[in-house]
Design an enzyme around this catalytic site. Structure first.
Site, PDB file in Angstrom:
ATOM      1  N   ALA A 201      94.334  -1.444 -42.968  1.00 13.12           N
ATOM      2  CA  ALA A 201      94.157  -1.659 -41.502  1.00 13.12           C
ATOM      3  C   ALA A 201      92.630  -0.649 -41.150  1.00 13.12           C
ATOM      4  O   ALA A 201      91.845  -0.055 -42.051  1.00 13.12           O
ATOM      5  CB  ALA A 201      94.997  -0.821 -40.969  1.00 13.12           C
ATOM      6  N   CYS A 202      93.176  -0.530 -39.681  1.00 10.39           N
ATOM      7  CA  CYS A 202      91.502  -0.105 -39.563  1.00 10.39           C
ATOM      8  C   CYS A 202      91.582   1.489 -39.813  1.00 10.39           C
ATOM      9  O   CYS A 202      92.408   1.978 -39.821  1.00 10.39           O
ATOM     10  CB  CYS A 202      90.931   0.032 -37.872  1.00 10.39           C
TER      11      CYS A 202
END
Lengths: 188, 83
Positions: free
Chosen positions: B21-22
């Site tokens: 994820a980010c």
């Protein structure tokens, strides 16, 4: 006549020099650089600081982190031990989190339940752990500066700080002068 | 680029960042872009909704050309051309 011209030329030269100086100052104050003063030692805030830093570094922005006060807990290595501490320092050392994996949440800490749940969710949703983030940060050349004054105040010693490739010790003036050159400055 | 053009585009490098994820996909993209040549096309696979917006911004900053995004079920294919 000639003397007058050479005088004028001299004046113009001086003005050009002053302008050059000013332009240099303006250019320096707009470096593609991110400076963050990290004061909080909460897990969520350290996470936020690291995510922003990594995103900036991925965009080739130079990142300089200045850790002071409570955030220094995140830079303690739980496998290292510092000796010859006085009583108050030992007390601080015992009470404050020993390392980035022992940090508390600023909200919903619930005696340690909160951080456990967040770590579980982070894993489930494939968010990098703080350990991975520090590893990536080191690889990307993100610089960490420890505020020496607050480290001494909290009773921490250099021997108990993490091994990190770009780690250095400095004072507030270093942050001020470097942050002055950064186009982005944050305080967390 | 239109979706049809994107589907037939010659991809030099494919980065599967669906496991992160980010800001993970951004970091993966940064690592991968160094391995391809100027003019080459790279695709980034990401399950992270934010990445769809972040990669075009990253391209603008780096001078790379953002070509477009194709939505698959549960993930995105983001295309860009190295400057």
């Amino acid at each position: 006549m000639q003397e007058e011209i050479s005088n004028q030329l001299k004046q113009i030269q001086e003005q050009v020099e002053t302008l050059k100086e000013k332009v240099r100052f303006l250019e320096d104050s707009k470096k593609d650089q991110l400076s963050i003063a990290i004061v909080s030692g909460d897990m969520d805030k350290i996470l936020a600081a690291m995510v922003i830093s990594l995103a900036a570094a991925a965009m080739d922005t130079k990142v300089r982190l200045f850790f002071s006060f409570w955030s220094l807990s995140a830079l303690r290595d739980n496998k290292k031990k510092a000796i010859n501490k006085d009583l108050i320092s030992r007390m601080f050392g015992l009470i404050l989190p020993k390392g980035r994996n022992k940090l508390k949440l600023s909200n919903m800490n619930m005696g340690g339940m909160g951080p456990m749940m967040i770590k579980h969710l982070m894993k489930k949703q494939c968010v990098l752990s703080l350990d991975q983030m520090f590893k990536e940060a080191g690889d990307l050349g993100i610089e960490i500066t420890i505020c020496e004054m607050s480290m001494n105040l909290m009773g921490f010693k250099k021997e108990e700080m993490i091994d990190y490739p770009q780690l250095r010790y400095a004072g507030a003036a270093t942050f001020v002068s470097e942050a002055g050159e950064s186009s982005i400055q944050l305080f967390i | 680029m239109t979706h049809e053009e994107l589907k037939t585009v010659q991809v030099t490098k494919s980065v599967d960042a669906r496991g992160t994820a980010c800001p993970g996909p951004l970091l993966e993209a940064k690592k991968a872009i160094g391995t391809i040549k100027s003019g080459d096309i790279m695709e980034v696979l990401s399950a992270d909704e934010g990445t769809k917006v972040d990669i075009p911004k990253w391209c603008t900053k780096q001078g790379n050309e953002y070509l477009g995004t194709i939505e698959e079920s549960g993930f995105f294919k983001i295309y860009l051309k190295k400057k």
